[in-house]
Design a protein around this motif. Structure first.
Motif, mmCIF file in Angstrom:
data_model
loop_
_atom_site.group_PDB
_atom_site.id
_atom_site.type_symbol
_atom_site.label_atom_id
_atom_site.label_comp_id
_atom_site.label_asym_id
_atom_site.label_seq_id
_atom_site.Cartn_x
_atom_site.Cartn_y
_atom_site.Cartn_z
ATOM 1 N N GLN A 38 16.462 80.438 38.591
ATOM 2 C CA GLN A 38 15.987 81.599 39.714
ATOM 3 C C GLN A 38 17.883 81.797 40.331
ATOM 4 O OE1 GLN A 38 13.622 80.903 43.287
ATOM 5 N NE2 GLN A 38 13.640 83.355 43.839
ATOM 6 N N GLY A 39 18.127 82.842 40.268
ATOM 7 C CA GLY A 39 19.542 83.495 40.517
ATOM 8 C C GLY A 39 20.602 83.020 39.220
ATOM 9 N N SER A 40 20.065 82.341 38.603
ATOM 10 C CA SER A 40 21.394 82.183 37.543
ATOM 11 C C SER A 40 21.104 83.335 36.535
ATOM 12 C CB SER A 40 20.737 80.345 36.505
ATOM 13 O OG SER A 40 22.151 80.598 35.558
ATOM 14 N N CYS A 41 22.400 83.126 34.964
ATOM 15 C CA CYS A 41 21.997 83.982 34.575
ATOM 16 C C CYS A 41 21.366 83.460 33.175
ATOM 17 C CB CYS A 41 23.254 84.813 33.813
ATOM 18 S SG CYS A 41 24.824 83.438 32.746
ATOM 19 N N GLY A 105 21.895 86.877 37.603
ATOM 20 C CA GLY A 105 20.756 87.179 38.707
ATOM 21 C C GLY A 105 18.885 86.724 38.555
ATOM 22 N N VAL A 106 18.721 86.111 37.340
ATOM 23 C CA VAL A 106 17.127 85.842 36.936
ATOM 24 C C VAL A 106 16.609 86.040 38.407
ATOM 25 C CG1 VAL A 106 15.459 84.722 36.044
ATOM 26 C CG2 VAL A 106 17.807 85.055 35.072
ATOM 27 N N VAL A 163 20.995 77.819 30.706
ATOM 28 C CA VAL A 163 21.422 78.584 30.000
ATOM 29 C C VAL A 163 22.547 80.247 29.988
ATOM 30 C CG1 VAL A 163 18.625 78.087 29.063
ATOM 31 C CG2 VAL A 163 19.532 79.616 31.324
ATOM 32 N N CYS A 164 23.034 79.371 30.342
ATOM 33 C CA CYS A 164 24.229 81.090 30.635
ATOM 34 C C CYS A 164 25.645 80.174 30.683
ATOM 35 C CB CYS A 164 24.397 81.791 32.567
ATOM 36 S SG CYS A 164 25.262 83.010 32.864
ATOM 37 N N PRO A 168 28.572 78.852 33.836
ATOM 38 C CA PRO A 168 28.308 77.239 34.195
ATOM 39 C C PRO A 168 28.754 76.952 34.992
ATOM 40 C CG PRO A 168 30.861 77.455 33.575
ATOM 41 C CD PRO A 168 30.103 79.013 33.480
ATOM 42 N N PRO A 169 27.859 75.476 35.531
ATOM 43 C CA PRO A 169 28.172 75.003 36.770
ATOM 44 C C PRO A 169 29.124 74.345 37.635
ATOM 45 C CG PRO A 169 26.663 73.849 35.153
ATOM 46 C CD PRO A 169 27.016 74.724 34.368
ATOM 47 N N LYS A 170 29.676 73.750 38.361
ATOM 48 C CA LYS A 170 31.276 73.004 38.921
ATOM 49 C C LYS A 170 30.200 71.982 39.628
ATOM 50 C CE LYS A 170 32.471 77.584 40.559
ATOM 51 N NZ LYS A 170 33.252 78.411 41.521
ATOM 52 N N PHE A 171 31.197 70.739 39.282
ATOM 53 C CA PHE A 171 31.166 69.601 39.660
ATOM 54 C C PHE A 171 31.818 69.163 40.607
ATOM 55 C CE2 PHE A 171 29.501 70.226 35.401
ATOM 56 C CZ PHE A 171 28.814 69.476 34.930
ATOM 57 N N SER A 172 31.344 68.078 42.065
ATOM 58 C CA SER A 172 31.712 67.903 42.913
ATOM 59 C C SER A 172 31.151 65.819 42.773
ATOM 60 C CB SER A 172 31.965 68.412 43.807
ATOM 61 O OG SER A 172 30.784 68.347 44.491
#
Length: 234
Positions: A38-41, A105-106, A163-164, A168-172
């Motif tokens: 949810q909220g991703s593309c 913005g799913v 799936v977008c 892409p996600p961010k890492f820390s």
């Protein structure tokens, strides 16, 4: 015994006849179900074929629909409903058979089922109503997959799927070091992104968790952890 050349000729004729039959059909290749945060593309891959014609074609109209309502189109000036306005578009080139659709913005209500319709004014039109796509929308991202190798240096990896590819996600990491990130396409609709951390460990680093925090769109996060164990010298 049948002559080999005659047998090959028969096979070629059968193959040609079969290809002619296929060319008269409307075909589409879409995933039936995609899990998405949810909220991703999400990118819905789509490839279609239409019956061949000798006519010169120069117009293709594509529509993704849900229960008869248009949710995406290749017409930039077509205003969608408020629910999908400004967050949905067909990214594929329809004339080359690419009907890929991207949704941003799913929302929890974006489950579908969705289906594609193609209109070729100089030729024919077709609705692929039996080839639907359903989105399994989930709220909480899965924890990342982690691994660690300890030699003279520590090499740790943190991997998630999504799936977008455009977001892409961010890492820390909980430890400083050299960081590298790379993405890979796993299948038609799934990508993975991996962050690698390399550093020279100090004595105080051992027997402590090394944490990786992954942040997705809309600030949704998930955390992975792995214990740093000193390599035995025996």
């Amino acid at each position: 015994m049948m002559d080999l050349k005659l047998w090959l000729s028969i096979l070629m004729v059968c193959a040609m006849a079969e290809s002619q039959i296929l060319r008269k059909d409307w075909l589409i290749d879409v995933p039936s179900r995609i899990p998405v945060l949810q909220g991703s593309c999400v990118v819905i891959p789509c490839v279609y074929l239409y019956p061949e014609t000798k006519k010169i074609l120069n117009r293709w109209r594509g529509f993704w629909k849900r229960r008869g309502t248009i949710v995406a189109s290749n017409f930039l000036n077509l205003r969608l409903t408020d629910e999908f306005h400004m967050r949905s578009r067909i990214t594929g080139t329809l004339q080359s058979g690419n009907c890929t659709w991207q949704l941003y913005g799913v929302r929890e209500t974006d489950t579908g089922p969705f289906y594609f319709r193609i209109e070729i004014p100089q030729h024919k039109s077709f609705t692929f109503s039996k080839n639907t796509v359903t989105l399994n929308v989930f709220r909480v991202p899965d924890p990342p997959t982690m691994s660690v190798a300890v030699q003279d240096e520590v090499t740790a990896t943190c991997k998630v799927t999504h799936v977008c590819p455009s977001s892409p996600p961010k890492f820390s990491w909980s430890h400083s070091g050299i960081r590298k990130t790379k993405s890979k396409k796993e299948n038609k609709w799934l990508w993975s992104t991996t962050s690698t951390l390399t550093f020279t460990p100090q004595e105080a680093d051992f027997n402590k968790p090394l944490k990786c925090t992954v942040t997705f769109p809309f600030r949704k996060t998930t955390v992975g952890s792995v214990l740093l164990i000193k390599k035995s010298t025996k």
